[in-house]
Design a protein around this motif. Structure first.
Motif, PDB file in Angstrom:
ATOM      1  N   HIS A 210       0.808  -1.149  -0.071  1.00 46.71           N
ATOM      2  CA  HIS A 210      -0.102  -0.075   0.096  1.00 46.71           C
ATOM      3  C   HIS A 210       0.759   1.307   0.154  1.00 46.71           C
ATOM      4  CE1 HIS A 210      -3.399  -2.618   0.797  1.00 46.71           C
ATOM      5  NE2 HIS A 210      -2.592  -3.135   1.881  1.00 46.71           N
ATOM      6  N   TYR A 211       0.499   2.148  -0.943  1.00 45.64           N
ATOM      7  CA  TYR A 211       1.254   3.345  -0.926  1.00 45.64           C
ATOM      8  C   TYR A 211       1.375   4.223   0.002  1.00 45.64           C
ATOM      9  CZ  TYR A 211       1.510   1.201  -5.522  1.00 45.64           C
ATOM     10  OH  TYR A 211       1.930   0.441  -6.554  1.00 45.64           O
ATOM     11  N   GLY A 212       0.558   4.538   0.863  1.00 45.99           N
ATOM     12  CA  GLY A 212       0.329   5.255   1.974  1.00 45.99           C
ATOM     13  C   GLY A 212       1.236   5.236   3.219  1.00 45.99           C
ATOM     14  N   ILE A 213       1.621   3.775   3.100  1.00 47.62           N
ATOM     15  CA  ILE A 213       2.788   3.629   4.145  1.00 47.62           C
ATOM     16  C   ILE A 213       4.012   4.210   3.498  1.00 47.62           C
ATOM     17  CG2 ILE A 213       3.484   1.472   3.396  1.00 47.62           C
ATOM     18  CD1 ILE A 213       3.717   0.395   6.361  1.00 47.62           C
ATOM     19  N   HIS A 214       4.359   4.159   2.222  1.00 49.06           N
ATOM     20  CA  HIS A 214       5.587   4.643   1.809  1.00 49.06           C
ATOM     21  C   HIS A 214       5.579   5.862   1.876  1.00 49.06           C
ATOM     22  CE1 HIS A 214       7.078   0.732   0.862  1.00 49.06           C
ATOM     23  NE2 HIS A 214       5.720   0.381   0.340  1.00 49.06           N
ATOM     24  N   HIS A 215       4.368   6.799   1.635  1.00 54.44           N
ATOM     25  CA  HIS A 215       4.472   8.203   1.851  1.00 54.44           C
ATOM     26  C   HIS A 215       4.487   8.592   3.088  1.00 54.44           C
ATOM     27  CE1 HIS A 215       2.361  12.201   2.256  1.00 54.44           C
ATOM     28  NE2 HIS A 215       2.707  12.333   1.013  1.00 54.44           N
ATOM     29  N   GLU A 216       3.982   7.826   4.143  1.00 55.03           N
ATOM     30  CA  GLU A 216       4.251   8.111   5.544  1.00 55.03           C
ATOM     31  C   GLU A 216       5.634   8.077   5.742  1.00 55.03           C
ATOM     32  OE1 GLU A 216       2.494   7.197   9.862  1.00 55.03           O
ATOM     33  OE2 GLU A 216       2.890   5.672   8.249  1.00 55.03           O
ATOM     34  N   MET A 217       6.507   7.142   5.418  1.00 54.20           N
ATOM     35  CA  MET A 217       7.904   6.909   5.918  1.00 54.20           C
ATOM     36  C   MET A 217       8.791   8.071   4.986  1.00 54.20           C
ATOM     37  SD  MET A 217       8.559   2.793   5.975  1.00 54.20           S
ATOM     38  CE  MET A 217       7.801   2.454   4.394  1.00 54.20           C
ATOM     39  N   LEU A 218       8.452   8.155   3.868  1.00 55.71           N
ATOM     40  CA  LEU A 218       9.377   9.359   3.051  1.00 55.71           C
ATOM     41  C   LEU A 218       9.024  10.480   3.586  1.00 55.71           C
ATOM     42  CD1 LEU A 218       9.032   7.828  -0.564  1.00 55.71           C
ATOM     43  CD2 LEU A 218      10.991   7.770   0.584  1.00 55.71           C
ATOM     44  N   SER A 219       7.884  11.055   4.016  1.00 51.67           N
ATOM     45  CA  SER A 219       7.700  12.273   4.515  1.00 51.67           C
ATOM     46  C   SER A 219       8.170  12.307   5.806  1.00 51.67           C
ATOM     47  CB  SER A 219       6.069  12.207   4.665  1.00 51.67           C
ATOM     48  OG  SER A 219       5.392  12.330   3.447  1.00 51.67           O
ATOM     49  N   ASP A 220       8.752  11.475   6.518  1.00 52.88           N
ATOM     50  CA  ASP A 220       9.511  11.480   7.809  1.00 52.88           C
ATOM     51  C   ASP A 220      10.627  12.032   7.524  1.00 52.88           C
ATOM     52  OD1 ASP A 220      10.684  10.955  10.164  1.00 52.88           O
ATOM     53  OD2 ASP A 220       9.843   9.239  10.677  1.00 52.88           O
ATOM     54  N   ILE A 221      10.928  13.284   7.815  1.00 50.64           N
ATOM     55  CA  ILE A 221      12.160  13.990   7.547  1.00 50.64           C
ATOM     56  C   ILE A 221      13.075  13.623   8.313  1.00 50.64           C
ATOM     57  CG2 ILE A 221      12.971  16.486   7.739  1.00 50.64           C
ATOM     58  CD1 ILE A 221      10.355  17.544   7.063  1.00 50.64           C
ATOM     59  N   VAL A 222      12.949  13.264   9.442  1.00 50.67           N
ATOM     60  CA  VAL A 222      14.062  12.873  10.577  1.00 50.67           C
ATOM     61  C   VAL A 222      14.501  11.473   9.992  1.00 50.67           C
ATOM     62  CG1 VAL A 222      14.561  11.887  12.728  1.00 50.67           C
ATOM     63  CG2 VAL A 222      13.112  13.800  12.605  1.00 50.67           C
ATOM     64  N   THR A 453      13.974   8.798  18.389  1.00 46.56           N
ATOM     65  CA  THR A 453      12.450   8.629  18.280  1.00 46.56           C
ATOM     66  C   THR A 453      11.355   9.212  19.560  1.00 46.56           C
ATOM     67  OG1 THR A 453      12.211   6.514  18.712  1.00 46.56           O
ATOM     68  CG2 THR A 453      12.535   7.067  16.433  1.00 46.56           C
ATOM     69  N   GLY A 454      12.452   9.934  20.346  1.00 50.06           N
ATOM     70  CA  GLY A 454      11.837  10.147  21.795  1.00 50.06           C
ATOM     71  C   GLY A 454      10.846  11.244  21.845  1.00 50.06           C
ATOM     72  N   PRO A 455      10.049  11.535  22.801  1.00 53.94           N
ATOM     73  CA  PRO A 455       9.210  12.715  22.810  1.00 53.94           C
ATOM     74  C   PRO A 455       9.942  14.080  22.986  1.00 53.94           C
ATOM     75  CG  PRO A 455       9.304  11.503  25.121  1.00 53.94           C
ATOM     76  CD  PRO A 455      10.040  10.598  24.036  1.00 53.94           C
ATOM     77  N   HIS A 456      11.225  14.030  23.081  1.00 55.00           N
ATOM     78  CA  HIS A 456      12.265  15.245  23.280  1.00 55.00           C
ATOM     79  C   HIS A 456      12.490  15.648  22.081  1.00 55.00           C
ATOM     80  CE1 HIS A 456      14.749  11.836  23.384  1.00 55.00           C
ATOM     81  NE2 HIS A 456      15.763  12.749  22.978  1.00 55.00           N
ATOM     82  N   THR A 457      12.344  15.071  21.006  1.00 52.89           N
ATOM     83  CA  THR A 457      12.598  15.513  19.595  1.00 52.89           C
ATOM     84  C   THR A 457      11.424  15.744  18.465  1.00 52.89           C
ATOM     85  OG1 THR A 457      13.026  13.029  18.807  1.00 52.89           O
ATOM     86  CG2 THR A 457      14.759  14.063  20.134  1.00 52.89           C
ATOM     87  N   THR A 458      11.968  15.938  17.406  1.00 49.78           N
ATOM     88  CA  THR A 458      11.109  16.190  16.235  1.00 49.78           C
ATOM     89  C   THR A 458      10.305  14.931  15.929  1.00 49.78           C
ATOM     90  OG1 THR A 458      12.381  17.604  15.123  1.00 49.78           O
ATOM     91  CG2 THR A 458      10.579  16.822  13.835  1.00 49.78           C
ATOM     92  N   ARG A 459       9.115  14.771  15.798  1.00 54.53           N
ATOM     93  CA  ARG A 459       8.255  13.755  15.518  1.00 54.53           C
ATOM     94  C   ARG A 459       8.593  13.059  14.476  1.00 54.53           C
ATOM     95  NH1 ARG A 459       4.210  11.863  12.262  1.00 54.53           N
ATOM     96  NH2 ARG A 459       2.667  10.388  13.402  1.00 54.53           N
TER      97      ARG A 459
END
Length: 513
Positions: A210-222, A453-459
């Motif tokens: 499903h392409y949605g999951i790849h969009h989510e991962m690629l959009s993850d800037i961190v 990936t902690g709460p103290h950093t960018t999502r």
């Protein structure tokens, strides 16, 4: 009855619509366009002669040279239509440039694919659907040809699935036989991903189609920029090297590696998204540097025995969920050269205490009173399901504690199963309503890169894994919360995790399944 009395005769000048002779019937066959120029022909037989005389492209010679079957013919036609090569590139090559199953994917209607290629050389070159050099009479022949083509591809796909199923069944028979002979029932339970027959693992890989999951991962800037910086800021590490990208998905890491100067990049993925990755690689003109392979790494022979670098974005929720670490380790143990580089290099898992009464009431206290009815019995099951959510930094109420450090150069598949004590110091007075788990990732290179990936950093798209407590723990600033977290695989699903957190006499079980 006699012909003279009752049987109408077909006369040349008869105006009856039903009395037209065959020679006068209109034909509506599809025009066949030359493979290399815009010329069009009524039959493929004429088109073949044109290709031989005008373009020195002799299909019969190619059939013999490459030992082609009808599937090779289909792939060659799709290859030509897609890449539009000069005919000499094909006739002078010593290898079949179309030897990739991606060229079996059906596209627009193509008359060339209706040609009876198996008969080439054994019968006259007139196509099997032509009569005396004329196109078919039926107005529906185009639809029939399309159906034949599509059904042929479906049969091939079914044959592949059947072959895989038979191989899986054979493996299972061998496993069952060894269990019966040894009398050891423990061997029946898979201990890691490699021990699962690939046919039983399709649900996992289908989720990545499903392409949605790849969009989510690629959009993850961190996530994505960390991998990009680790690769492109260390070009000396990648220059002229052979790279393996495990679980390549859309091919983003493979393209970064090629951009960094890798001599060859092999990307492998069992998900159908690999076919789109092939399109993406060609769209960016990187097909010479990147070779993509559809398959599960544990069951696939690579074109090379060893690689210089292995890269992979294998991390799941709470780092270890989904079990892709197993595939990363398998690649390392079977395909990495003795002095090779593995990226990322290290990871760790941490836990922290949070106080978020609003979310606690939404998820847990909700069951106390549901439209006037008590549903407290639901709470035991609800608590077992960890939530993947973004924890606001302001609800963090304790210091973090590292549970486990993982060196990816030396770890084994049993790394997933661990028991770790933790000590959290309260930084505020309040109620600890949940523990949140997260991980950090390190690329130990000359120009090092890391991210958390902690709460103290960018999502990030991993967010945090939140383990809600059935009963909150009251703390004052400076208090210590001590406990033990145990993690192990779920027996019925080796990609899932069972986590048990014990504080004092209270032990709570959580399932990431």
């Amino acid at each position: 009855m006699t012909e003279t009395e009752d049987t109408p005769t077909l006369c040349e000048g008869d105006d009856n619509d039903d009395s037209d002779g065959w020679d006068e019937m209109e034909v509506s066959g599809e025009q066949t366009t030359c493979l290399f120029c815009p010329s069009q022909f009524l039959t493929i037989a004429v088109a073949l002669d044109h290709c031989r005389s005008e373009h020195q492209f002799d299909l019969l010679e190619l059939k013999t040279k490459y030992n082609m079957d009808c599937y090779s013919f289909i792939k060659m036609i799709n290859y030509i239509r897609l890449h539009k090569p000069d005919p000499r590139i094909i006739t002078e090559s010593w290898t079949a440039l179309w030897d990739d199953d991606v060229y079996l994917k059906p596209g627009e209607m193509e008359p060339w694919l209706m040609y009876d290629f198996d008969d080439l050389g054994s019968t006259p070159s007139t196509p099997h659907y032509a009569i005396d050099g004329k196109t078919p009479i039926s107005n529906n022949i185009g639809d029939l040809q399309r159906q034949i083509y599509e059904l042929t591809l479906q049969i091939r796909e079914k044959d592949t699935l059947l072959k895989n199923a038979m191989q899986d069944m054979a493996k299972m028979r061998e496993v069952t036989k060894s269990i019966v002979e040894s009398g050891d029932s423990k061997n029946l339970i898979p201990i890691n991903v490699a021990s699962i027959p690939v046919g039983y693992d399709n649900e996992y890989f289908n989720s990545y189609s499903h392409y949605g999951i790849h969009h989510e991962m690629l959009s993850d800037i961190v996530r994505t920029t960390s991998y990009r910086d680790a690769i492109l800021n260390n070009k000396d590490t990648f220059k002229d090297k052979i790279v393996l990208d495990v679980g390549c998905g859309t091919g983003i890491l493979s393209m970064f590696a090629a951009q960094a100067g890798a001599a060859k990049v092999y990307g492998i993925d069992q998900s159908d998204v690999l076919y789109k990755a092939m399109d993406i690689v060609r769209e960016n003109n990187l097909q010479d540097a990147i070779h993509l392979i559809r398959g599960r790494i544990e069951d696939t022979n690579l074109p090379v025995d060893k690689v210089d670098i292995i890269i992979s974005e294998w991390m799941g929720y709470f780092l270890l969920f989904e079990g892709m670490l197993d595939s990363f380790i398998y690649s390392r143990d079977n395909h990495l050269s003795s002095n090779g580089v593995i990226l990322p290099s290290r990871c760790n898992i941490s836990i922290i205490g949070i106080s978020d009464l609003d979310k606690y009431n939404k998820h847990i206290s909700f069951w106390n009173d549901v439209y006037g009815f008590s549903m407290k019995c639901m709470k035991n099951e609800v608590v077992k399901e960890p939530n993947v959510e973004t924890v606001a930094n302001e609800v963090v109420i304790t210091t973090p504690s590292v549970l486990v450090n993982i060196d990816l150069k030396t770890c084994q598949t049993n790394t997933v199963e661990f028991s770790s004590s933790f000590k959290l110091i309260a930084t505020k007075t309040g109620s600890v309503t949940a523990f949140a788990g997260y991980f950090d990732t390190f690329f130990d290179l000359h120009n090092s890169v890391s991210f958390s990936t902690g709460p103290h950093t960018t999502r990030t798209h991993w967010q945090q894994t939140v383990f809600y407590l059935k009963t909150p723990i009251e703390v004052k600033e400076g208090d210590t919360v001590e406990g033990v977290l145990k993690c192990r695989r779920i027996k019925k699903n080796v990609r899932g995790l069972q986590v048990v957190i014990t504080v004092g006499q209270e032990a709570q079980e959580y399932l990431l399944d």
